[in-house]
Scaffold this motif. Sequence first.
Motif, PDB file in Angstrom:
ATOM      1  N   ASN A 156       0.796  -1.031   0.076  1.00 43.16           N
ATOM      2  CA  ASN A 156      -0.039   0.111  -0.005  1.00 43.16           C
ATOM      3  C   ASN A 156       0.823   1.138   0.017  1.00 43.16           C
ATOM      4  O   ASN A 156       0.712   2.318  -0.867  1.00 43.16           O
ATOM      5  CB  ASN A 156      -0.998  -0.131   1.265  1.00 43.16           C
ATOM      6  CG  ASN A 156      -2.082  -0.879   0.932  1.00 43.16           C
ATOM      7  OD1 ASN A 156      -2.765  -0.575   0.035  1.00 43.16           O
ATOM      8  ND2 ASN A 156      -2.240  -1.915   1.716  1.00 43.16           N
ATOM      9  N   VAL A 160       0.963   4.277  -2.809  1.00 45.31           N
ATOM     10  CA  VAL A 160       0.705   5.609  -2.425  1.00 45.31           C
ATOM     11  C   VAL A 160       1.797   6.450  -3.153  1.00 45.31           C
ATOM     12  O   VAL A 160       1.759   7.368  -3.740  1.00 45.31           O
ATOM     13  CB  VAL A 160       0.569   5.938  -0.856  1.00 45.31           C
ATOM     14  CG1 VAL A 160       1.038   7.317  -0.561  1.00 45.31           C
ATOM     15  CG2 VAL A 160      -0.582   5.259  -0.300  1.00 45.31           C
ATOM     16  N   SER A 164       1.744   9.114  -6.210  1.00 42.02           N
ATOM     17  CA  SER A 164       2.223  10.547  -5.908  1.00 42.02           C
ATOM     18  C   SER A 164       2.940  10.888  -7.134  1.00 42.02           C
ATOM     19  O   SER A 164       2.890  12.186  -7.584  1.00 42.02           O
ATOM     20  CB  SER A 164       3.105  10.692  -4.858  1.00 42.02           C
ATOM     21  OG  SER A 164       2.543  10.251  -3.800  1.00 42.02           O
TER      22      SER A 164
ATOM     23  N   LEU B 350      -4.754   8.729  -3.491  1.00 36.63           N
ATOM     24  CA  LEU B 350      -3.607   7.986  -3.901  1.00 36.63           C
ATOM     25  C   LEU B 350      -3.724   6.634  -3.960  1.00 36.63           C
ATOM     26  O   LEU B 350      -2.896   5.808  -4.004  1.00 36.63           O
ATOM     27  CB  LEU B 350      -2.589   8.483  -2.680  1.00 36.63           C
ATOM     28  CG  LEU B 350      -1.986   9.736  -2.896  1.00 36.63           C
ATOM     29  CD1 LEU B 350      -0.985   9.939  -1.557  1.00 36.63           C
ATOM     30  CD2 LEU B 350      -1.201  10.212  -3.999  1.00 36.63           C
ATOM     31  N   CYS B 352      -5.275   4.247  -2.304  1.00 37.91           N
ATOM     32  CA  CYS B 352      -5.820   2.970  -1.385  1.00 37.91           C
ATOM     33  C   CYS B 352      -7.079   2.298  -1.620  1.00 37.91           C
ATOM     34  O   CYS B 352      -7.963   3.035  -2.270  1.00 37.91           O
ATOM     35  CB  CYS B 352      -5.630   3.697   0.287  1.00 37.91           C
ATOM     36  SG  CYS B 352      -3.916   4.099   0.624  1.00 37.91           S
ATOM     37  N   CYS B 368      -6.234   5.932   4.537  1.00 37.76           N
ATOM     38  CA  CYS B 368      -4.983   6.180   4.285  1.00 37.76           C
ATOM     39  C   CYS B 368      -4.600   7.718   4.889  1.00 37.76           C
ATOM     40  O   CYS B 368      -3.767   8.310   5.501  1.00 37.76           O
ATOM     41  CB  CYS B 368      -4.403   5.777   3.022  1.00 37.76           C
ATOM     42  SG  CYS B 368      -4.097   4.366   2.405  1.00 37.76           S
ATOM     43  N   HIS B 369      -5.453   8.455   4.038  1.00 45.30           N
ATOM     44  CA  HIS B 369      -5.354   9.920   4.306  1.00 45.30           C
ATOM     45  C   HIS B 369      -6.735  10.693   4.920  1.00 45.30           C
ATOM     46  O   HIS B 369      -6.898  11.744   4.711  1.00 45.30           O
ATOM     47  CB  HIS B 369      -4.822  10.707   3.281  1.00 45.30           C
ATOM     48  CG  HIS B 369      -3.375  10.110   2.832  1.00 45.30           C
ATOM     49  ND1 HIS B 369      -3.329   9.193   1.755  1.00 45.30           N
ATOM     50  CD2 HIS B 369      -2.120  10.185   3.366  1.00 45.30           C
ATOM     51  CE1 HIS B 369      -2.171   8.904   1.530  1.00 45.30           C
ATOM     52  NE2 HIS B 369      -1.362   9.252   2.505  1.00 45.30           N
TER      53      HIS B 369
END
Lengths: 367, 438
Positions: A156, A160, A164, B350, B352, B368-369
Amino acid sequence: MRTQDGILHILSRFFVERFPVDKMNFHYMVEQKAVPIHKMSWGYYTGGLTLFFLIIQIITGLFLLFYYQPTVSEAHLSVEYITKHVSGGALIRNMHTWSASCMIFFAMLHLLTAFAMKAFEKPREFTWIAGVLLLFITFTFGFTGYLLPWNQIAVNATKVGLQSVEAVGNYLPAFMSDWPHILRETFQGEASVGQSTLGRFYAMHVVLLPLVLMLLLGVHLLSVQLHGMSRGVDEEAKREEKFFPFFIFKDFSLWAIVFLILFILAWCVPFDSFLPYPLLAPYNAMGSTPAGIKPEWYFYFLYYPLEILPFWLVLLLTNLAILILLFTPWIFRGTSRKTLCLITVVASFYLVIMTIFGEQIYHLVKH
Amino acid sequence: MIDSVLFIALPYLAVLVCIFGSIFRVKMARMSYSSLSSQFLESKTLAWGSLPWHIGIILIILAHFLAFLFPNNWQSLISNKSILLIIESAGLALGFACLFGLIVLTIRRITCAKIQAVTSKMDLFILFLLLAQIICGLGIALIHRWGAAWASGTLVPYLWSLCVLQPDTSYVTDMPHLVKTHIILAYVFLLVVPFSRLIHIFALPIHYLHRPPQQAIWNNPRHIEMHSLEIKAEEARREFIKGGVGIAAGLSLLSVGALDKIFQFFFGPRLSPKEESELMALKLERLKSTSEQRKLELERQTSKYILVASLDELKENEGKYFIDYQMSPALAFKDKNGLPIIVSAKCTHLGCTVGNEVNAEGKVLCPCHISFFDIHTGMPNADAPAKTPLPIFGWVLMDKSGKLLARRTSKGSIEGNTKSEIIAGANVYIVKSDEDKV
């Protein structure tokens, strides 16, 4: 025609100054080399320690290669096999992870001290640039190696991280806006992080990056030995000691002590113990991402600003920082070491605060 | 009888002579309380002889004493097979170092003219005794192996019986001759200590280890000039030896704990059949899940409809995960009106995977965020890191025979008959394209 000659001449003189062939002999590079003694002398040991951890990485990495299997169905199991069944496997793996962290820490420390000591002064520009590139490679080692155990947090966090990269596309001119996407898919190998990604990261981690690293390290070490240690302080050093055998002996003694510490750490504190189990469970493509996905501590200084600040700002600052790092020998040519020290202290302060308190700052800002 | 003399009388005599003789000599002839160093006369060969000899013999004697003084601890230590192996081989290696050093010293004493001038008969006798004792010891180590283990049950109790003044020779009377000789020679050494240069063993030069190097020099300009250079060389050598000892100690420590494990690392684990079969089962399980994944991929490439679940399986507050056409995770819920809601579970921030539990506001969380997404619209909450909504998928409902009952196009319009009694028991599918008519 004349200017051509002129440019060639300047170029060749530039390179001869930086790689003087007549000095490439044992007498000059080892016997005659002296290390200045002053209050910043400890900085001369940071590079050696980074090298030491690299050696540990290579040895333990080779060990792990004997049992690791880079496929999505076997990777996690093979890592578990190493830690559970193979004799000394847990120790080797722990050493690899601990030493990876240490290597990155000391590489960063080495960069900071070298900056503060103005070790990039002419004729050491190539040493510096090779060093900066080596640091980037070290980070890439960290990023690629992180995926290999194929557990929840690894996959994971990699998702991410790669995603990005794609976000950069929004800030590029129209014809380039697809490039980050293409770049990501190239690294990823398929639509989502999967077998192709694992294979690519594995190849990079164990073959490609080591080769590039060895090449750059060769340049780095060769020029360190050619040009000797930099002065390190503004005033003339009062005392020096011979590199061989005195300095190198102290260096090795330090390595021995550090090895003992690393060994005990690896023996007593499994690196995994800092993460809750759900994050270490085998990656499950069908389930929800567990809470608490974050990169390794050495990316915090980049990760938490990404969480807090607008993306374009972080992108801008990162690119600026990379440019400054690469062109340091020319930008700070005339700066005194005192100023450089100040800049270093500020930078270190930022790194330490972001690494230790990044999460608290994030919660403070967000809630 | 002869045993009583050799193993009871001789040791007591030797110890008494050693103690009182040494005290007497130190009191009476203080200046002779020395090893009578000949380093001044010849130092190069001396280093090759004296260093291995002294390093070896000190460690060996230390090990002998440890086994004698702490028999219980010693026994529990050597009950570990690898430690016993390490102790035995280290002892043997040190013994050979001693022998080498002693041979060098003997040759030096015999062949160097300067040394010959200061050599007494006693010196030669001692050298001979030492050689004999070392060869005895090596012989025992090689022929009667594992002395570190068997001695603690035989020789140690014998020595203790001497110490507590209740001598018991039964432990040693049946020993091989080599061992007996070794013991007797040890007593002879004690006996001759006061009369020879061996007395220097009582002058433990511990402070030599840390005191700064001293060197006697002649008081003339040339020597003074040389002096500093010599000191430097001496310092370097001292550091080197210290470092060497440190590394050797470190390596031996390492070998005690790790070396046998490292060898076994390459050797590979030897699993029990049970462990082996458990491992195999686990492997098979992982392979199955990978193969299922591959099947899903293939299905998504070839088939027009993908089965999500039966409509009855879907719940309002807990989504069911499945894999959509892009091989990303997606979630299926049941709406209040009994129709399915199908929404991508790949966070638009992103990437997840979004959680499947619906909160009171009808939203799911990306852990995640921290973005909350409305499952009806896919919209994230206002201050979430995710800016774009989760895609809402179209679906079709088919009954068991494969007859199309109802569908939701990707644009959001619902077609067909959605009466609950008609769609009851139907299966929910996602569809590659909207082309089919109801």
